[in-house]
Motif scaffolding. Structure first.
Motif, short mmCIF file in Angstrom:
data_model
loop_
_atom_site.label_atom_id
_atom_site.label_comp_id
_atom_site.label_asym_id
_atom_site.label_seq_id
_atom_site.Cartn_x
_atom_site.Cartn_y
_atom_site.Cartn_z
N LEU A 151 40.43 54.90 55.26
CA LEU A 151 39.60 54.07 56.34
C LEU A 151 38.83 54.69 57.35
CD1 LEU A 151 42.55 51.60 57.03
CD2 LEU A 151 40.67 51.38 55.60
N LEU A 152 39.44 56.00 57.76
CA LEU A 152 38.83 56.63 58.94
C LEU A 152 37.51 57.35 58.56
CD1 LEU A 152 41.71 57.94 60.79
CD2 LEU A 152 40.58 55.61 61.12
N PRO A 153 37.30 58.02 57.40
CA PRO A 153 35.71 58.20 57.29
C PRO A 153 34.92 57.18 57.27
CG PRO A 153 37.33 59.51 55.88
CD PRO A 153 38.21 58.34 56.43
N VAL B 209 30.37 54.37 60.38
CA VAL B 209 29.94 53.11 61.11
C VAL B 209 29.55 53.61 62.47
CG1 VAL B 209 30.53 51.02 61.97
CG2 VAL B 209 31.00 51.37 59.65
N ILE B 210 30.34 54.35 62.98
CA ILE B 210 29.93 54.82 64.37
C ILE B 210 28.90 55.72 64.36
CG2 ILE B 210 30.72 56.18 66.39
CD1 ILE B 210 33.71 55.60 65.47
N TYR B 211 28.60 56.69 63.42
CA TYR B 211 27.40 57.53 63.24
C TYR B 211 26.24 56.69 63.12
CZ TYR B 211 23.44 59.73 60.87
OH TYR B 211 22.15 60.35 60.66
N GLU B 212 26.45 55.39 62.44
CA GLU B 212 25.16 54.62 62.11
C GLU B 212 24.81 53.82 63.74
OE1 GLU B 212 26.09 51.69 58.87
OE2 GLU B 212 26.39 53.38 57.54
N TRP C 12 35.46 51.87 70.32
CA TRP C 12 37.09 51.42 69.94
C TRP C 12 36.97 49.96 69.73
CZ3 TRP C 12 41.36 54.52 69.30
CH2 TRP C 12 42.51 53.78 69.10
N GLY C 13 36.21 49.12 70.38
CA GLY C 13 36.40 47.70 70.02
C GLY C 13 35.85 47.28 68.88
N ALA C 14 34.54 47.74 68.66
CA ALA C 14 33.80 47.41 67.45
C ALA C 14 34.61 47.91 66.10
CB ALA C 14 32.35 48.09 67.60
N ILE C 15 35.06 48.97 66.34
CA ILE C 15 35.81 49.50 64.95
C ILE C 15 37.20 48.91 64.73
CG2 ILE C 15 37.09 51.73 64.18
CD1 ILE C 15 33.86 51.62 63.78
N VAL D 266 28.13 48.20 63.61
CA VAL D 266 26.67 49.10 64.17
C VAL D 266 26.27 48.69 65.32
CG1 VAL D 266 24.62 50.18 63.23
CG2 VAL D 266 26.74 49.99 61.78
N GLU D 267 25.46 47.55 65.34
CA GLU D 267 24.80 47.13 66.46
C GLU D 267 25.63 47.04 67.75
OE1 GLU D 267 23.68 42.97 65.45
OE2 GLU D 267 22.34 43.52 63.88
#
Length: 307
Positions: free
Chosen positions: A33-35, A40-43, A267-270, A284-285
């Motif tokens: 899950l974490l990779p 997503v965060i990188y994007e 944090w919230g988005a993930i 991502v947005e």
């Protein structure tokens, strides 16, 4: 890669705390899950930084301040984004400390230099917790270890990014009646100066410091003078209002050149993406928007200070 100033790193190098706090009973699936979550965060960073990569043709509209986007990741769950981030023109920093330790240890021990060279990030980052009023033996060990790490990183293609936390001792917190905000405002600035001086005396050379925020420009500048190298401010997962205050102080202070903040942005988005069915593109947005907002806060404060 040349780094423009200011430098805005989105920090998502979290490991043990992320597993405990985010996965909610799915800890055994961390490697799966974490990779993906960190991709997503990188994007989000890449989306917010598109067209703003320092040095790219036409990156900055006339009259606007250039800045350098970047990522701070770990090798374990986020190593796969380092190559694409470098190719995209982002600054890159990789954590090399073992996660979740009160006293500094290298993640890969004697193989740490080889791991740094394999990823070749702009910065190799160490996270250190140190208080001059803390345990003298532990402090001495950390000074010795970090001097060795400083020399080790200097022999690689990366530079040292020194992240410093100065948590209060019980006696220090008692002296301000248990008020952590008073500790931050009244005691931590001088303790940070003393801590940096101790590491410098031990032989640590840090081209970039990642430090907790300060309440006043005068405090921030005094710390930066001791550091003798550019400083960037961290967020410490504080409430947004407090993070924005620290950003504004840093932007107005000599010697401060950006930020490296994380959980308050993604944090919230993930959490929504992993647990609540939030679509990937929406996550991502949201991350891009939060990252851009922090940058706007910093740049606006910098502009106000320049008037």
């Amino acid at each position: 890669m040349p780094i423009e100033s200011p430098l805005f790193l989105l920090a998502f190098d979290h490991r043990s705390g992320l597993v405990r706090g985010m996965l909610r009973g799915q800890e055994t699936r961390a490697g799966e899950l974490l990779p993906d979550a960190k991709q997503v965060i990188y994007e989000g960073v890449r989306s917010a930084g598109a067209g703003r990569i320092a040095g790219s043709a036409g990156a900055e509209p006339a009259g606007e301040r250039s800045w350098q986007p970047g990522v701070l990741v770990d090798e374990q769950y986020g190593g796969s984004v380092v190559g694409p981030a470098k190719a995209a023109g982002l600054a890159t920093a990789v954590a090399i400390e073992a996660s979740g330790q009160d006293e500094f240890e290298l993640e890969y021990g004697d193989d740490a230099a080889a791991h740094i060279e394999a990823l070749a990030p702009t910065y190799a980052k160490v996270l250190v917790r140190y208080n001059p009023g803390g345990d003298a033996s532990a402090n001495a060990r950390q000074c010795e270890r970090l001097a060795e790490v400083s020399r080790m990183v200097a022999a690689t293609s990366s530079e040292l990014l020194f992240e410093l936390l100065v948590p209060p001792t019980t006696a220090q917190l008692d002296s301000v009646h248990g008020d952590r905000d008073r500790y931050d405002a009244e005691l931590r600035p001088q303790l940070t100066i003393d801590t940096i001086a101790a590491f410098q005396a031990a032989g640590v050379e840090a081209p970039l410091w990642k430090l907790e925020g300060f309440e006043t420009v005068e405090q921030a500048e005094a710390v930066a003078r001791q550091g003798g190298a550019p400083c960037i401010v961290l967020g410490r997962n504080a409430p947004q209002e407090r993070v924005e205050h620290w950003l504004s102080v840093a932007a107005a202070a000599e010697g401060w050149e950006g930020f490296a903040i994380g959980r308050s942005i993604w944090w919230g988005a993930i959490s929504g993406y992993l647990h609540d069915g939030l679509p990937r593109d929406v996550a991502v947005e949201q991350i891009a928007a939060q990252y851009a907002q922090a940058i706007d806060v910093y740049l606006a404060a910098e502009q106000r200070a320049a008037v």
